[in-house]
Write a protein that holds these residues in place. Structure first.
Motif, mmCIF file in Angstrom:
data_model
loop_
_atom_site.group_PDB
_atom_site.id
_atom_site.type_symbol
_atom_site.label_atom_id
_atom_site.label_comp_id
_atom_site.label_asym_id
_atom_site.label_seq_id
_atom_site.Cartn_x
_atom_site.Cartn_y
_atom_site.Cartn_z
ATOM 1 N N ASN A 4 -53.415 -52.963 38.126
ATOM 2 C CA ASN A 4 -54.719 -52.506 37.801
ATOM 3 C C ASN A 4 -55.436 -53.612 37.136
ATOM 4 N N THR A 63 -61.540 -34.037 44.054
ATOM 5 C CA THR A 63 -60.476 -34.765 42.893
ATOM 6 C C THR A 63 -58.903 -34.934 43.540
ATOM 7 N N THR A 64 -58.808 -34.220 44.796
ATOM 8 C CA THR A 64 -57.642 -34.605 45.420
ATOM 9 C C THR A 64 -57.604 -35.730 46.011
ATOM 10 N N TYR A 69 -57.942 -41.814 46.153
ATOM 11 C CA TYR A 69 -58.523 -42.947 45.638
ATOM 12 C C TYR A 69 -59.127 -42.543 44.323
ATOM 13 N N PHE A 70 -59.433 -41.215 43.972
ATOM 14 C CA PHE A 70 -60.367 -41.020 43.029
ATOM 15 C C PHE A 70 -59.872 -41.437 41.612
ATOM 16 N N GLU A 71 -58.734 -40.931 41.230
ATOM 17 C CA GLU A 71 -58.203 -41.503 40.016
ATOM 18 C C GLU A 71 -58.301 -43.091 39.773
ATOM 19 N N GLU A 72 -57.751 -43.903 40.876
ATOM 20 C CA GLU A 72 -57.713 -45.082 40.797
ATOM 21 C C GLU A 72 -59.074 -45.872 40.467
ATOM 22 N N VAL A 83 -62.102 -44.265 39.102
ATOM 23 C CA VAL A 83 -62.443 -43.807 37.957
ATOM 24 C C VAL A 83 -61.738 -44.520 36.707
ATOM 25 N N LYS A 84 -60.372 -44.880 36.925
ATOM 26 C CA LYS A 84 -59.729 -45.176 35.716
ATOM 27 C C LYS A 84 -59.973 -47.126 35.705
ATOM 28 N N THR A 128 -66.251 -36.108 34.733
ATOM 29 C CA THR A 128 -65.340 -37.145 34.534
ATOM 30 C C THR A 128 -66.093 -38.338 33.507
ATOM 31 N N THR A 168 -66.750 -44.824 33.188
ATOM 32 C CA THR A 168 -66.795 -43.740 34.255
ATOM 33 C C THR A 168 -67.594 -42.592 33.614
#
Length: 336
Positions: free
Chosen positions: A44, A131-132, A135-138, A140-141, A153, A158
Motif C-alpha cells: 500500500n 462495492t463487490t 478494486y473498490f477497497e484498494e 478508496v483506502k 464512503t 475518500t
C-alpha cells in the motif's frame, strides 16, 4: 510509514528501479516493472501524489473512472449528465479530466490504483462502481483523493456524493399513498448497490408509517435493466393481481414495465400506476409520460469533482454529501 526502500526490498530490486518505474520511465523491463507495481500495491505504498505531480508539472489531472461501462453509458443519459457536471467543475477549478472505463466483462491487467500511478493522477471520481468490485477497497483506502458517486464512503482521502435516496423513495411511496394507493409493489435494482438498499428502505418506511404491511414477495429485482424489467413484468403482475401501483427504482426499468403492460392489455394509469426514479430525458416522452423522482445528475458530477479539489488543495478529509431531489408528477399515476 512505507518508503521507497521498503518497496525495493520487497520486490528484490534496486531503489533506482523502483523510482524509475513509479515515475514512468521506460528503461525498466516489463517483468521488473510488474514486480515493483505488485510490491508497491501489496505494501500500500503511495508517494504524496500532489507533491509528485508538482515535481513533474502535472498538477491538474483528475481521473473519472467509469466502472461497469457497458451498463452505465446507455440510453438513459445519466452518465453523460454526470460527465457534464464533472467537466463543468474541472473548468471552474482549472483541472483537466481523463476518463478510464472498465467493463465487467473485461479482464484488466491493472487496477484503478495502478492506472492512477501510471498516469500521475492527482485525484479520482468513481461512478458505476459496485462495492463487490475487487478494486473498490484498494482505491478508496489509498492516499489518492477519491470521491465515489452513489455510495456512502468516508475516510481521510475518500468521500462520496449521492442523492437522498432513502428520503426520495419514502416520499415517492408516500405520494402514491396520498393518491389513495395502499397495494403498492416495488421493482428494485440489485442488492449490491447502495441506492437499491436505500430505496427499498424508504419503500418499507413509507408503508410502515401508513400502517401498510410490508410483503416480501412484492419486491423484485431487475438489475436496473429495461429489458429485464420488461421480461419480469407479466409474471410479477400475475403473482400480485391486487396491486394498484408500483414504485420502480429507475426510469429505464419503469419504461420496460410500461411497454410490457401495454402488450398484455393493462392500461397505465387506469389499471395500474407506475412511479419511476431518476427523471431521465426519455421519461417525459413515454406514453403516458412517466411520473418520477428527479435527480440532479450534473450537480452530482460537479459536487464529486469539487470535493476532490478540496481534498487536494485544502488538505481536507473526505466527507459524504447528500443532494436534494424533487417529485415530478406527469401522467402515470391515477388518483383512486
Amino acid at each position: 510509514m512505507v518508503s521507497i526502500k521498503d518497496v525495493a526490498k520487497h520486490a528484490n530490486v534496486s531503489i533506482s528501479a523502483v523510482s524509475k518505474t513509479l515515475n514512468g520511465y521506460s528503461d525498466v523491463s516489463e517483468t521488473t516493472r510488474q514486480r515493483i507495481l505488485k510490491a508497491a500495491q501489496e505494501l500500500n505504498y503511495s508517494p504524496n501524489m500532489l507533491a509528485k505531480n508538482l515535481k513533474h508539472k502535472v498538477t491538474k489531472t483528475i481521473a473519472l473512472i467509469i466502472s461497469n461501462f457497458e451498463q452505465t453509458s446507455g440510453k438513459d443519459g445519466v452518465m453523460f449528465q454526470i460527465m457534464s457536471g464533472v467537466y463543468a467543475a474541472a473548468t471552474r477549478y482549472g483541472y483537466e479530466v481523463v476518463i478510464y472505463t472498465r467493463s465487467l466483462s473485461e479482464q484488466q491487467d491493472r487496477s484503478y490504483w495502478q492506472f492512477c500511478k501510471d498516469h500521475k493522477i492527482a485525484g479520482v471520481v468513481i461512478s458505476g462502481l459496485r462495492t463487490t468490485d475487487p478494486y473498490f477497497e484498494e482505491l478508496v483506502k489509498s492516499d489518492i483523493p477519491c470521491t465515489v458517486v452513489d455510495a456512502h464512503t468516508v475516510g481521510p482521502h475518500t468521500g462520496s456524493v449521492i442523492t437522498d435516496n432513502l428520503l426520495a423513495a419514502r416520499r415517492a411511496v408516500q405520494y402514491l399513498i396520498s393518491k389513495g394507493h395502499r397495494e403498492i409493489g416495488m421493482v428494485n435494482g440489485h442488492k449490491y448497490a447502495t441506492v437499491s438498499i436505500q430505496r427499498e428502505q424508504g419503500y418499507r418506511e413509507a408503508l410502515e408509517s401508513a400502517g401498510i404491511p410490508f410483503i416480501d414477495s412484492r419486491v423484485i429485482e431487475a438489475d436496473f435493466s429495461e429489458e429485464k424489467a420488461y421480461t419480469l413484468t407479466e409474471e410479477y403482475i400475475n403473482n400480485n393481481p391486487q396491486l394498484t401501483a408500483i414504485f420502480v427504482a429507475s426510469d429505464l426499468m419503469a419504461i420496460g414495465m410500461i411497454n410490457r403492460c401495454k402488450e398484455i392489455g393493462l392500461r397505465i394509469p387506469e389499471d395500474i400506476s407506475i412511479m419511476g426514479f431518476d427523471d431521465i430525458v426519455l421519461s417525459s416522452y413515454t406514453t403516458p409520460k412517466l411520473s418520477t423522482i428527479s435527480q440532479d445528475f450534473a450537480g452530482i458530477g460537479f459536487a464529486a469533482l469539487e470535493q476532490v479539489v478540496k481534498m487536494l488543495e485544502n488538505n481536507l478529509p473526505g466527507f459524504h454529501k447528500i443532494l436534494p431531489f424533487k417529485i415530478v408528477d406527469r401522467e402515470s399515476i391515477k388518483t383512486l
